[in-house]
Design an enzyme around this catalytic site. Structure first.
Site, PDB file in Angstrom:
ATOM      1  N   THR A 141       0.850  -1.198   0.000  1.00 36.62           N
ATOM      2  CA  THR A 141       0.000   0.000   0.000  1.00 36.62           C
ATOM      3  C   THR A 141       0.882   1.243   0.000  1.00 36.62           C
ATOM      4  O   THR A 141       2.056   1.193   0.365  1.00 36.62           O
ATOM      5  CB  THR A 141      -0.839   0.104   1.286  1.00 36.62           C
ATOM      6  OG1 THR A 141       0.058   0.196   2.400  1.00 36.62           O
ATOM      7  CG2 THR A 141      -1.752  -1.076   1.458  1.00 36.62           C
ATOM      8  N   ASP A 142       0.289   2.362  -0.348  1.00 37.40           N
ATOM      9  CA  ASP A 142       0.902   3.635   0.006  1.00 37.40           C
ATOM     10  C   ASP A 142       0.694   3.806   1.516  1.00 37.40           C
ATOM     11  O   ASP A 142      -0.101   3.083   2.131  1.00 37.40           O
ATOM     12  CB  ASP A 142       0.279   4.781  -0.793  1.00 37.40           C
ATOM     13  CG  ASP A 142       1.235   5.964  -0.919  1.00 37.40           C
ATOM     14  OD1 ASP A 142       2.097   6.133  -0.028  1.00 37.40           O
ATOM     15  OD2 ASP A 142       1.124   6.729  -1.896  1.00 37.40           O
TER      16      ASP A 142
END
Ligand SMILES: *[C@@H]1O[C@H](CO)[C@@H](O)[C@H](O)[C@H]1NC(C)=O
Ligand SMILES: *[C@@H]1O[C@H](CO)[C@@H](O)[C@H](O)[C@H]1NC(C)=O
Ligand SMILES: *[C@@H]1O[C@H](CO)[C@@H](O)[C@H](O)[C@H]1NC(C)=O
Ligand SMILES: *[C@@H]1O[C@H](CO)[C@@H](O)[C@H](O)[C@H]1NC(C)=O
Ligand SMILES: *[C@@H]1O[C@H](CO)[C@@H](O)[C@H](O)[C@H]1NC(C)=O
Ligand SMILES: *[C@@H]1O[C@H](CO)[C@@H](O)[C@H](O)[C@H]1NC(C)=O
Ligand SMILES: *[C@@H]1O[C@H](CO)[C@@H](O)[C@H](O)[C@H]1NC(C)=O
Ligand SMILES: *[C@@H]1O[C@H](CO)[C@@H](O)[C@H](O)[C@H]1NC(C)=O
Ligand SMILES: *[C@@H]1O[C@H](CO)[C@@H](O)[C@H](O)[C@H]1NC(C)=O
Length: 881
Positions: A279-280
């Site tokens: 994920t970011d």
């Protein structure tokens, strides 16, 4: 991404709102008509590509020895960008570090020119060399992951805040530059992370924030997704990238970090990606759903899913352990996640003598907290100040210099003579007087603009600013360190004024002079009254040179045609080597050879309305619908018949180049449909034990010295037992999404294949060779760039942009007056294909038709054309735009 220390998530969390439970499905607003959110399950196992098989063999062997808690431990971090480790098996904690232009938040590194600058060089070899140098620096600091390159944002929105982290508003420029960067970085053993997948074209409202605000939804049709936004990701996967980062936003209403169609379908099945996707930072919004949709790593591990920041709350870690024990996340999904992480580590050779981190993102002091996410932590040596710069300033300067783009040079005014007195205007000519690193993450535009702001920035070790460099070169320099025009002595006709101006943007984590990441306040206008400064200088001096440091296109109509504005240079974002790289161009020690990685319009109104920022904050989801389809930047301007002020690819030289002697050679014969993809071999991951493990594999070890607020993969005995009971009973089932299946698909999609897609897409269909000659009467040598644009056959029966960049090449050496060099450009099957939404494949619409390959030095200057049907080339022709 943002916030290496996790501490900055504080600011996000105090936005208020009610707690979101990770298991609650968020309500979604209806999508615009025609957009669907297609399910794609299950996650295809990795490990079926030949060039990864050895790494998967080792990884499966290691993972087969892991307990449940150990597997879970390596799929998320604990407060900073560091994964958990497996001490028992000697698997280390992995260090993930920003950013795309250098090792962030540390010292003794090189602050390289930004991505947009790198793209403007149009020099494949140099882009690769920058990657090599950055890879050496990340390795030297002990970072396992380089969180770059960025190829999304693609640059759809001229005001988009992070376009400068990527390479330009064209998928092929992004794809080639991204791949060259990946190769350079990964050859040093560092895992590159291609980001942000996908549709992350603006900063405003990019994030899900508790239940208060949903991230915007980028609604992208299938063909546009394939031909524009996914293209550079496919190239990066083809180049062997080890890791991918999902974006914050949603696509067709579904968050990128849990969009099964994007991750399972496009990335892992169609593009055959064998590495891992993370994920970011703080972007994960669910536990089970994101695992099923194909996510492999949650970063930094904690989430905004709880109201109390950094209290050790995670959607994964102990929750993922629970979800596997209770049967909601199939064991084989966790096996695949862990194997992908470990296989990537082997694939990059990090099992052999990889240095552990010797720096801290958290403090510049030698000693500091060993567990910076915890409120109370033992201290120790955290910074060793390892100098990783080597001679990288040489490549950094070369990139800064080869990017400098000469837009205008009336009467060959440049290069200057050192005998002309100089008056220099604009605060952008000097280093920030308050200190070159005085604003955190460059969150101010004070002094020289060498990079944009946010997580894509790095500290300067030093800054060679233009004014110091000019003073070294020229004896008579007067500097007016102000952005409002000063009273000056009456200039003679010999006097030259150089005006420095800028336009900045960055990440949404900071607001700078009312710009919220995107250029929402200033638009495409120069900052700090730059237009007026140029106009006033031009009213006083008869010789004005404008130097622009900018993140992207700026409008110039109020001064570009003034007769005293003799020359205009875009120096992009040069990083630490801003001074001599420019001075040498101004005085003719080197000839400019940069080309615009975007168009410069006459007016911002020349763009389609759909690429404006979507800026209405609502409690429902903001819909950002890509109604312009393929028609962004020059693709739009050409279709609409709008002349830009300066076209994509434009860039002048002091040399006088002409193209001749063009020839085109057919290589692989084309058919409408590519040869069938290779069969998808079985994955060794299928051999791992997929039975729900004993609950004891998840129990906290006895007497474990727990660090408060850190994330662990263990459960208490009672919790583990309870979850296991649910799992083996199999009576309580999770509300799986529509279209969910846990059965591996035997066959992949027709366009798919290992490492990027069907290998036949990269078959070379044609090569074009062209000779570039510097006229014998030219005063100076220079490097020449050839750009190849393809125009599809008029009878192809499918709507395509007038021309599209497909390849480019730059001469390796300076071409002296009277000398020539030969450049080669290639066109692959994919370059001549369109994405067919019905057959879900790349199709050559007219294999025997007349593709025109336009070659020249800019998208609007293509004096050579080669035809694929007759294999004839003509020179001295007028291009189609
Ligand atoms: C979004 O919807 C369009 C139109 O139906 C479709 O072509 C595309 O594949 C969808 N994308 C995703 C990620 O679901
Ligand atoms: C998970 O990683 C942490 C930090 O490296 C370590 O202390 C812990 O022992 C690991 N847990 C397991 C199950 O190996
Ligand atoms: C830091 O990196 C240097 C160079 O790679 C290495 O020699 C040193 O051992 C590292 N320090 C630590 C604590 O790992
Ligand atoms: C299993 O645990 C996960 C994580 O806590 C939870 O979201 C899910 O609903 C649980 N499944 C069942 C069937 O209880
Ligand atoms: C670079 O490292 C040296 C020690 O090798 C240290 O003295 C110096 O302060 C560091 N530079 C910066 C800018 O921190
Ligand atoms: C420097 O240039 C200015 C402006 O042309 C001129 O007035 C001055 O005499 C010059 N100074 C020297 C030392 O040459
Ligand atoms: C170029 O310079 C000439 C004089 O040398 C002037 O007449 C003309 O207007 C200038 N053109 C532009 C576009 O500035
Ligand atoms: C013409 O191009 C060929 C390559 O196609 C090259 O070998 C040759 O030197 C070129 N001729 C001239 C006169 O530049
Ligand atoms: C697979 O795991 C289950 C649960 O731990 C265990 O009972 C079984 O013996 C394992 N199977 C093999 C072939 O190792």
């Amino acid at each position: 991404m943002e916030c290496p220390s996790g501490l900055r998530s504080l600011s996000l969390l105090f936005l208020a709102g009610t707690a979101a439970s990770s298991s609650v499905l968020r309500h979604r607003d209806p999508l615009p008509a025609g957009f669907v959110n297609a399910p794609y399950y299950p996650t295809p196992y990795g490990g079926w590509a030949d060039d990864w098989s050895e790494s998967y063999g080792k990884a499966v062997d290691l993972v087969s020895q892991m307990t449940l808690a150990e597997k879970v431990n390596i799929t998320a971090g604990r407060c900073v960008g560091n994964t958990g480790s497996i001490p028992r098996l000697g698997f280390p904690s992995l260090c993930l570090q920003d950013g795309p232009l250098g090792v962030r938040t540390t010292d003794n590194i090189t602050a390289f020119p930004a991505g947009i600058t790198t793209g403007a060089t149009f020099n494949k070899e140099l882009i690769y060399e920058r990657g090599v140098a950055m890879g050496e620096e990340f390795r030297g600091k002990g970072a396992n992951f380089y969180l770059g390159p960025s190829v999304g944002a693609l640059g759809r929105k001229p005001r988009g805040g992070r376009n400068w982290e990527g390479f330009g508003s064209d998928p092929v420029l992004q794809g080639i530059a991204g791949s060259q960067t990946i190769k350079g970085v990964q050859e040093q053993g560092v895992i590159a992370t291609l980001k942000h997948l996908i549709g992350n074209e603006q900063e405003l409202y990019r994030m899900y924030q508790l239940n208060v605000q949903q991230a915007y939804s980028s609604n992208i049709d299938d063909r546009t997704l394939h031909e524009l936004y996914l293209w550079p990701f496919a190239e990066g996967v083809h180049a062997g990238v080890g890791s991918v980062m999902a974006s914050y936003n949603a696509i067709n209403g579904s968050a990128a970090s849990q969009n099964s169609y994007i991750i399972n379908g496009l990335l892992k099945d169609e593009l055959g990606f064998q590495g891992m996707i993370m994920t970011d930072w703080l972007a994960q919004i669910s536990g089970v759903a994101s695992a099923l949709a194909g996510l492999d790593m949650s970063m930094p591990g904690d989430t905004v899913g709880n109201n109390i920041p950094l209290d050790g709350y995670s959607n994964w870690m102990y929750e993922l352990t629970r979800s596997v024990l209770n049967g909601s996340v199939p064991v084989d999904r966790l096996n695949d996640m862990a194997t992908r992480v470990v296989a990537t580590w082997y694939q990059l050779g990090q099992d052999k003598d990889y240095p552990p981190p010797n720096f801290s993102s958290n403090t510049a002091d030698r000693t500091g907290p060993l567990y910076p996410g915890a409120l109370f932590s033992p201290s120790g040596v955290v910074n060793e100040y390892v100098n990783v710069q080597a001679d990288h300033k040489v490549v950094a300067k070369q990139v800064a210099q080869e990017a400098i783009t000469l837009l205008k040079n009336n009467g060959s005014f440049l290069p200057l003579s050192t005998s002309s007195p100089l008056s220099v205007f604009g605060t952008d000519a000097q280093a920030d007087p308050q200190g070159i690193n005085s604003c955190t993450d460059k969150s101010c535009n004070r002094g020289l603009l060498g990079m944009g702001w946010g997580s894509g920035s790095a500290n300067y070790p030093y800054l060679d600013d233009p004014i110091s460099s000019l003073k070294r070169k020229v004896t008579n320099v007067t500097y007016y360190a102000t952005d409002s025009f000063s009273t000056v002595p009456a200039p003679t006709s010999d006097d030259v004024a150089i005006v420095f101006v800028s336009s900045d943007s960055g990440e949404n984590s900071y607001t700078v002079e009312n710009n919220h990441g995107d250029r929402d306040a200033d638009g495409l206008a120069l900052w700090h009254g730059g237009d007026a400064l140029i106009q006033k200088a031009a009213a006083t001096y008869s010789n004005v040179v404008v130097v622009i440091h900018t993140v992207g296109p700026v409008t110039m109509e109020s001064w570009i045609d003034l007769p005293s504005v003799k020359a205009v240079l875009v120096a992009h974002l040069p990083g630490q080597e801003a001074g001599d790289s420019l001075t040498e161009i101004l005085y003719g020690d080197a000839s400019p050879s940069g080309h615009l990685p975007y168009s410069i319009p006459v007016s911002e109104d020349d763009y389609p309305a759909s690429v404006s920022l979507v800026a209405t904050p609502t409690l429902s989801q903001i819909q950002d619908t890509y109604t312009e389809g393929l028609y962004v930047d020059y693709r739009h301007l050409n279709k609409a018949g709008i002349k830009p002020r300066f076209a994509f690819g434009h860039g002048l030289s002091y040399a006088s180049f002409s193209f001749s002697n063009a020839s085109i050679t057919a290589a692989t014969p084309l058919s409408a449909v590519p040869p069938a993809r290779p069969a998808k071999p079985a994955s060794p991951v299928a051999g791992l034990n997929a039975t729900i493990p004993a609950a004891a594999e998840a129990y906290w070890p006895d007497n474990f010295d727990r660090i408060w607020r850190y994330l662990y993969s263990w459960l208490s005995t009672s919790e583990a037992d309870a979850a296991y009971k649910i799992g083996v009973a199999g009576t309580q089932t999770y509300p799986y999404p529509d279209g969910y299946s846990s059965v591996q698909r035997a066959e992949g999609p027709p366009a798919g294949g290992p490492s990027g897609g069907n290998p036949a897409l990269w078959d070379v269909a044609f090569t074009v060779s062209i000779t570039v000659t510097n006229d014998a009467s030219a005063k100076l040598g220079g490097k020449a760039v050839a750009q190849a644009y393809v125009q599809f056959p008029s009878d192809a029966g499918v709507d395509t942009p007038v021309i599209q960049l497909r390849d480019f090449a730059k001469t390796g050496d300076v071409v002296a007056p009277g000398e020539s060099a030969t450049l080669e450009l290639t066109l692959t099957r994919k370059d001549l294909s369109v994405w067919d939404t019905v057959t879900q494949n790349w199709v050559v619409p007219a294999p025997d038709g007349r593709y025109s390959v336009w070659v020249g030095s800019a998208s609007d200057d293509t004096p050579v054309v080669c035809y694929t049907d007759t294999l004839v080339c003509e020179s001295g022709v007028t291009g189609p735009v």
